[in-house]
Structures are given as structure tokens and as C-alpha cells.
Design a protein around this motif. Structure first.
Motif, PDB file in Angstrom:
ATOM      1  N   ASP B 267       4.809  -8.209   4.448  1.00 26.33           N
ATOM      2  CA  ASP B 267       6.234  -8.525   4.497  1.00 26.33           C
ATOM      3  C   ASP B 267       7.013  -7.658   3.510  1.00 26.33           C
ATOM      4  O   ASP B 267       8.104  -7.172   3.824  1.00 26.33           O
ATOM      5  CB  ASP B 267       6.475 -10.000   4.143  1.00 26.33           C
ATOM      6  CG  ASP B 267       6.297 -10.903   5.362  1.00 26.33           C
ATOM      7  OD1 ASP B 267       5.844 -10.399   6.408  1.00 26.33           O
ATOM      8  OD2 ASP B 267       6.596 -12.094   5.258  1.00 26.33           O
ATOM      9  N   GLN B 271       9.879  -5.254   4.557  1.00 19.19           N
ATOM     10  CA  GLN B 271      11.212  -5.512   4.006  1.00 19.19           C
ATOM     11  C   GLN B 271      11.760  -4.297   3.289  1.00 19.19           C
ATOM     12  O   GLN B 271      12.953  -4.118   3.182  1.00 19.19           O
ATOM     13  CB  GLN B 271      11.148  -6.690   3.027  1.00 19.19           C
ATOM     14  CG  GLN B 271      11.215  -8.023   3.715  1.00 19.19           C
ATOM     15  CD  GLN B 271      12.638  -8.361   4.106  1.00 19.19           C
ATOM     16  OE1 GLN B 271      13.425  -8.784   3.308  1.00 19.19           O
ATOM     17  NE2 GLN B 271      12.976  -8.129   5.356  1.00 19.19           N
ATOM     18  N   SER B 344      17.052 -10.784   3.302  1.00 20.32           N
ATOM     19  CA  SER B 344      15.844 -11.067   2.531  1.00 20.32           C
ATOM     20  C   SER B 344      15.705 -12.567   2.301  1.00 20.32           C
ATOM     21  O   SER B 344      14.589 -13.100   2.321  1.00 20.32           O
ATOM     22  CB  SER B 344      15.834 -10.297   1.209  1.00 20.32           C
ATOM     23  OG  SER B 344      16.889 -10.725   0.408  1.00 20.32           O
ATOM     24  N   VAL B 347      14.413 -13.961   5.729  1.00 25.10           N
ATOM     25  CA  VAL B 347      13.033 -13.560   6.043  1.00 25.10           C
ATOM     26  C   VAL B 347      12.053 -14.385   5.220  1.00 25.10           C
ATOM     27  O   VAL B 347      11.057 -14.910   5.732  1.00 25.10           O
ATOM     28  CB  VAL B 347      12.836 -12.053   5.773  1.00 25.10           C
ATOM     29  CG1 VAL B 347      11.366 -11.692   5.778  1.00 25.10           C
ATOM     30  CG2 VAL B 347      13.571 -11.238   6.812  1.00 25.10           C
ATOM     31  N   ALA B 428      10.200  -9.811   9.203  1.00 25.64           N
ATOM     32  CA  ALA B 428      10.252  -8.910   8.054  1.00 25.64           C
ATOM     33  C   ALA B 428      10.650  -7.501   8.456  1.00 25.64           C
ATOM     34  O   ALA B 428      11.017  -6.686   7.611  1.00 25.64           O
ATOM     35  CB  ALA B 428       8.901  -8.888   7.326  1.00 25.64           C
ATOM     36  N   SER B 431      14.617  -5.159   7.804  1.00 30.42           N
ATOM     37  CA  SER B 431      14.514  -4.760   6.400  1.00 30.42           C
ATOM     38  C   SER B 431      15.864  -4.334   5.861  1.00 30.42           C
ATOM     39  O   SER B 431      16.827  -4.164   6.611  1.00 30.42           O
ATOM     40  CB  SER B 431      13.543  -3.594   6.291  1.00 30.42           C
ATOM     41  OG  SER B 431      14.040  -2.513   7.037  1.00 30.42           O
TER      42      SER B 431
END
Lengths: 457, 457
Positions: B267, B271, B344, B347, B428, B431
Motif C-alpha cells: 500500500d 500510495q 490517503s 485508503v 491504494a 496515489s
């Protein structure tokens, strides 16, 4: 037992939410009680954590006393606070007295001081003493997360004697899977795993089973260090010792999971360029979300004003060759991405222990190499695309700038987390937004200097 | 045992690296052998994972047979491959035969097909059969990660009988901490924790200790789902069942740690806008690093060309009001940051199960709110700063644009991970670089449209 039943407990992660939430919302307390009494504690806790604190407290009161404790220990601190808020008198006292000392200490560490005081005052002297010991260790330390109630063995026991000892004294302990061995002064000399003890013949001396020099941490080490060590070394429970290596307690495997999940969530928030927030994403208010983000956005906006200053300084060049302006977003955007890739790789590698601050030189070489490779490839691509929109000379300026920007971005992204770690700052603070802001400013300077050099503007 | 010794095992995470690396580098094999024989297996494995594959294989040969197995099971697949590469004939056969079936299956799933074939061919018929069963489950599934060697109990046993059964049959099992209870047809009906069994009186029936409806997963569920369920529900080992709820095996706690660490590392890489790479950051070649990144940079660069197109389309406006150009980096940079913060957060919340795809409406409301709050604050700030560099009218254009861009960015950042999850794509992948690219393009369009509307250019 219905054969299909076990499977159900793994469903909620994917299944539609809101069951309990909706029931409380429309005041159907009977159905809500059925809901909270028919599910495992961690699932009830997860449902409560998703709700507004007041609604969560209402739902919590529907639990019977035994389940209430199990659920409470799984709640996030913000929900715990709401639940404690509506308890009073004896009920409150009995409740906090029955919690495990390490769960209580963790909770107290995160509660507002006034609430924490009230909790401490409600404890029996013995429980208060045990809690005070744990609270003596700093927030986020291994000492805060350990359970002090441990079954330890002497190394002159036989297997049969050790098993008898475990059966006689194990009921008060939070774990008996890991049995530390201590000498007469309480120094940790090794540990025995319960499985080895159970599988060994009765007459075997315990010393035959002892794991010597087991992984362990000091009480003042960070809980995250302890949890990562547990994950790396595959130990179930980790001994915690004082500065003289005397045994103080154990960190249990479930706490290790919780510490790692918390640390990774914090890292994820920081890497995304916001402060970590306490509590569940769905329960935190919009205002709290905005606050966690604005504290980074405002300083970064102020730094970004430097891009305006730089562009303003080169306004003459922009007026002479207007085509230069149209490539600005492409150039600094790509640089920001290269920097983000490098920083996120290094932050994660530092978090899991793959990279250490002493690796700075090797990381520099690697990121320089990657930056040059990427910059060359993307630079050539940019020249090819650039001639579609502007003169060849401008396209070359764009390509050369991109090469230099990629190299710089990879270096900034790769080295700043190491630098932060060395300065004792959390490397995760070197987030995508921070890296892109730096690259925006420096990238613009590079672009205009290259344009000046090659075009003479 | 030296009292200071236990503490040492927690040091390497912080301590300078390169001990083994340097010894192998200068060919001092005697000292290297002393190094690898004096440390716990996971620490040796970590040191090998940091080295070039060939050097790691050389160092691995210095281990005696018993330690070699323990170290091997801790290695990353790329290092395992290098180690197997230099073994031959009987040595190779004996070695892979001695591995645990689940470790072998995991390794085989990640090795190149030719190497995997060689490993399978080297196994004894019994071990090959057990491995084939695990390999029948898809890569990344719970079935791949379970151990099929389980000690299960019948529910008509007494505690004494159950303990005798465990002691008689437990030596072959990878874990005896969790003892599943099955009926005559092999259906999972509950489980008993070893600690409860040890602490109970001999005559108590096992049924008194059984946890009914324990958390469990299907063999075809993802290993990550299983590991997250283990962390949430605080179980030590998780039963794995088939579609008819018959017990197939257990996932052990150490595998759960490994699965979660692997999933979180993947992840983190995604990301950051690059593909995850196999193996240790320090051991992966610069070329592999660049490749993992360029596959995202090139498509994003091509999308970024849209920013050039947009700016090119508004070139006339830029020529009329040159001051508009100097705010471009500030505007789209800030928008990208707001989007990154939102994505973020979502996610991570999806990864740990705090948010589910069905929460889309609540997430929309929350992110709209946060975007409006942030946009208003930053927009006012931008107007204040803007008048220092340009006319008030231009500053107002910048402020209004920033408000709209923040709102849009928060929505894109918050909702695209949910959309990805619903489409069966890893959230993820949404990003920071992907979000900033989208916001760059749309932000520019917003900016120029606002400028057109307010300034009439």
C-alpha cells in the motif's frame, strides 16, 4: 452450532454497515440490545467506534457487565471517554477497577487529564498502584503497553513442577503462552514457550526448554520498536525489562497488532500530509478532519508563495517567451511525483527497519541512479512532446530541466526521511505534500535558470 | 547468561548495519560464520535480505543445517531463490523436504516457474501432496498461508484427555495454541485455546471451554482479509475452512504479522505512486527501482500533457493578463495537497476496515465539508497574498479558484479510493501522484474558466 455460523464473523469487513447505527438512530433499543449481545466484542467495538460518541455511549449501556469489559477494551480512546462520561458513582468505580492494568494505563494516557483524574480516584489502592507504575513510563513507551501480571519460572523446576506452577498461578495473568525465566534477583535469563512445556515429558528439567537471550526491550523503548521486533522475531509475547535487565512485564501479541496498526495509520496520515487524528475516520468530526489538514496546508501554502515570487522574478522571461509558461505544471508536477515515489519508499523502508540512518550513502547512490535513469527517459519524452506545442529550443529547455528536476527530486525524496530520522523527527513527516512543495520551488528555479542559459532570456 | 545479553537483540533496528555485508565483501568467511552462528535466525535473515543475492547465498552456506532452515523461512522470496540456486542434488532435495508446507507453498508461489518446478520435483511424495493442496489455492489467498497440520479436538473429551491428545500428536503441528473442535464430518464447530485447557481442572469437559462460532475465513478469501480479522478479533491463530465449513488448517499469528506488513508495504509503495517491488529496498537493483516507478510516471506524464494543452488553449488569456501565469504552481500545488490528504485518509481507512464502499454518501458529505472549510480559509489567504503580486481582480480570481479546486480535490481524493474498491481495484492505486495529476488538469481548467468569467479575458 449451525455450520454456516463461523463464517459470518468474517463478513462485516465487507458487509454493509449501519445496522447498530440505524437501530440507535431510530431509538429501537430492544433490537439494538439483541444486536450487541449477539456479536463478538471486537465487532461491537468496531460498530461503536463508527458512531457519534453520544450514540455509542447509549449503545454501550445495553451490554451486560461481563461483555461490557471485553467491548470496552477494544474501543478507541475517544469512544471510551464518551462511555465513561455517562457512568456515575459505584458503577464507574467497579468498572474501571475490573479493567486490565495495561488497558487502563493506555486509556488513561490518552484521556483528557480531568477524566483521567476521575478514573484514578475511583480505583482500589492495589489497582491504583499497578496503574501508577505503568503510567510512570512515557506515553508510547513499551512500559505503558506491557502487562505486569506475568507467570515466571525458576530454572531449577521440572516440566511437571512448572506446569503445576502455571496452573496454580496463571489465572491472574493476561498471558501464559510465554513464561519468562528469572534468577533470584529478578533478572530475565530466558523464556519458555507454553507449547514446549506442554509437549515435553514430565521429568525433563525446564532448563532444557529455555530459550536463552530472547528478544526483549527496555520499558522506556518505544512501543512501536517493541512491536516491530515482535513481528520480525516471530515471538508471541515480548519481555520488558528495566535498565538493570530485571523483568517488568510482557507485551502480548494482540497489543503488538494494535501498536503496529496505530503506527502505520499515523504514518499513512503523515505521509498524506495531515496530522494523525485520534479515533475512527467515520466518527471524527468534519471540523477535526479539517483541522488535522489545515495545520499542514497553511505553512505549505506560505512556502508555495515562493513559487509566485520565483515566477514573478522571471516575469520578463515569461513575457519574452510566453510558451515557457505552459510547461510549468508538467515540469513541477512530474518532479513532485518522482520525489513522492522516493520519499514514500524510504519512509516505509525506515519504518520496517529495511533502511537505517547509517545507510545514507547507499541510499544516495541508489536514488541518484534511479533519478538519472528516470530523468533521462522522461526528458527525452518531454522534448518529443514539447515540439508539438513550442519551438525546438523551448522543448530542449523543458527536457533538460526535467532531467535535472528528476535527479533533485529523487535525492530530496530519498534523503530527507533519513535526515529527519537522524534529527529524531518522524520520517513520515516527509510527506508527498512536503516533497512536492520543495520540488515546486526548486524546480521552477531550475527551469528558469536553464531557460536563461539556453535561450538567453 | 550475561544479564546484558537479552537487550542486544533489540539493537539492530537502530544500530549501524553492514557487519555481515562487510565481512563477506572482503572474503573473511571465518568471521562471517561466527556472525551468522551467533545471532537469532530472523536477524541473520534480515542481514541476508539486505545483501546482493549472490553474496547472500554465499553467507547462507555458512549456516549449519538446523539453523539454515530457520533462517530460510524468514528470508524474502528473492533471497530464497538465490540461496536455492546454488544448492544441488541431494542437498537441495533434503532441504526443501524439511521446510514447513505453508512456508514452502508461499515460496513456490513467488518463485519463477522453472525454479518452482525444480523444487516440486525434489519433494518426497507425501510432502509434494501436502504442498500441491496449498498451491491449489490462489496466490495471496488464506489457503496458501495456512498450515494444514492441525491438532483438533472432539467435543466429548475431558480436559485431561484433550491434554493427553495434544501431547501425543502436537509435535508435528506448527501450532498447538489454538485447538479447533470438529464434528464427525470435519466441520469446524468451535475452538479451544491452549491456555484455557492448561488452566482448567482435569475432569472438566472440553465443551465447557469451547469458543463457539469463532472468527474464521474460507481458504479462497484473501490472506490480507484473514490477517486483518486476526488483528481485529485478537485471535492467535485463525481457522481456515472450505465452502462447506470443513476445517482445512490454521493461519498462525506470525504469518498474520507478515501478511499485514507485506500488505502495508505494498500500500505504501502504491500510495507513493510506484509499483511494489519484490524484496528488500536495499537489495533491489537501481534498474528495478526505476522500472517500478517509470510504469506510473510515463502514463501520468502523458496525462499531464493535458495541462499543456489546457494552458496552450488559454494562451491568449495568459498573454493578456501575464500575472495569471505566476499563480499556476501555487493553485494546482495546493489542490494536489488537499486531494492527497483526502485520498490517503480514505485508503488507510479502507485498508483497516474503518470505511466500507457502502459508506460513499457519508464520505462524500464529510469530504465536501472539509473541502469547503479548507477552501474558504485558504482562498481568503490567497487573496491576501495575491494582492502583493498582482491586481485585486487577479487575486480574487485566484481565491475563488482555490476554493473550487479544494472542494473538487477533497471529493476526488475521498471518493476515488471507494470507487476503486467497488470496481475490485486496489484503492491504494489512488496515489498522491494520480490525485495530483487529475487535480492539475481539472484545476487549470477551473482557474481559466474563473478568470474568463471574472476578468472577461
Amino acid at each position: 452450532v449451525n455450520a454456516a455460523q463461523p463464517r459470518q464473523t468474517s463478513v462485516p469487513i465487507e458487509a454493509p454497515a449501519g445496522g447498530l447505527h440505524a437501530l440507535i438512530g431510530r431509538g429501537d433499543l430492544a433490537a439494538a440490545q439483541e444486536w450487541v449481545c449477539g456479536r463478538p466484542p471486537w465487532e461491537v467495538a468496531d460498530a461503536l467506534d463508527r458512531m457519534e460518541p453520544r450514540a455509542a455511549a447509549t449503545a454501550f449501556r445495553l451490554l451486560d457487565t461481563a461483555r461490557a469489559l471485553d467491548v470496552f477494551e477494544e474501543l478507541k480512546p475517544s469512544t471510551q471517554e464518551a462511555v465513561l462520561d455517562i457512568m456515575r458513582g459505584n458503577e464507574f468505580r467497579d468498572f474501571v477497577d475490573a479493567l486490565d492494568p495495561d488497558d487502563r494505563a493506555r486509556m488513561l494516557g490518552e484521556l483528557p487529564a480531568a477524566v483521567a483524574q476521575r478514573v484514578l480516584a475511583g480505583l482500589s489502592p492495589q489497582e491504583r498502584a499497578m496503574t501508577a507504575i505503568l503510567l510512570g513510563y512515557p506515553d508510547g513507551s513499551a512500559g505503558r503497553r506491557m502487562t505486569p501480571q506475568v507467570v515466571s519460572l525458576d530454572d531449577d523446576m521440572s516440566v511437571a513442577a512448572a506446569l503445576r506452577h502455571v496452573r496454580a498461578t496463571g489465572n491472574d495473568a493476561e498471558t501464559i503462552y510465554t513464561l519468562p525465566v528469572v534468577d533470584g534477583d529478578g533478572h530475565l535469563t530466558g523464556l519458555v514457550n507454553l507449547s514446549e512445556l506442554v509437549l515435553a515429558a514430565d521429568g525433563v528439567p525446564v532448563t532444557d526448554l529455555v530459550v536463552t537471550a530472547p528478544p526483549c526491550v527496555r520499558a522506556t523503548d518505544s512501543a512501536e520498536l517493541a512491536a516491530r521486533l515482535m513481528a520480525d522475531s516471530n515471538v508471541l509475547d515480548l519481555p520488558v525489562v528495566d535498565a538493570a535487565d530485571r523483568l517488568l512485564g510482557l507485551i502480548t501479541f494482540d497489543d503488538a497488532h494494535e501498536v503496529i496498526e496505530g503506527a502505520d495509520s499515523e504514518d499513512a496520515a503523515r505521509q498524506g500530509g495531515s496530522n494523525p487524528w485520534a479515533g475512527h475516520y467515520m466518527a471524527v468530526s468534519v471540523l477535526q478532519l479539517a483541522r488535522a489538514r489545515v495545520v499542514w496546508l497553511v505553512p505549505l501554502l506560505l512556502v508555495s508563495l515562493l513559487t509566485v515570487t520565483v515566477a514573478y522574478g522571471f516575469e520578463e522571461a515569461l513575457e519574452q517567451v510566453a510558451a515557457l509558461a505552459i510547461f510549468i505544471p508538467l515540469l513541477i508536477g512530474t518532479g513532485g511525483k518522482v520525489g513522492t515515489q522516493a520519499s514514500s519508499a524510504c519512509v516505509r523502508a525506515l519504518a520496517v527497519g529495511e533502511v537505517r540512518p547509517s545507510d545514507a550513502i547507499r541510499v544516495t547512490v541508489r536514488e541518484c541512479g534511479a533519478g538519472l535513469l528516470l530523468g533521462t527517459g522522461l526528458g527525452v519524452l518531454a522534448i518529443g512532446a514539447g515540439v508539438l506545442f513550442a519551438a525546438l529550443s523551448v522543448a530542449v529547455v523543458v527536457g533538460v530541466s526535467l532531467l535535472l528536476i528528476c535527479l533533485l527530486a529523487a535525492l530530496i525524496g530519498g534523503l530527507s526521511p533519513l535526515g529527519a530520522k537522524r534529527l529524531g523527527i518522524d520520517p513520515a513527516l516527509v510527506s508527498a505534500p512536503v516533497v512536492t512543495t520543495l520540488v515546486d520551488v526548486l524546480g521552477l528555479v531550475i527551469y528558469f535558470l536553464v531557460a536563461k542559459a539556453l535561450l538567453g532570456v
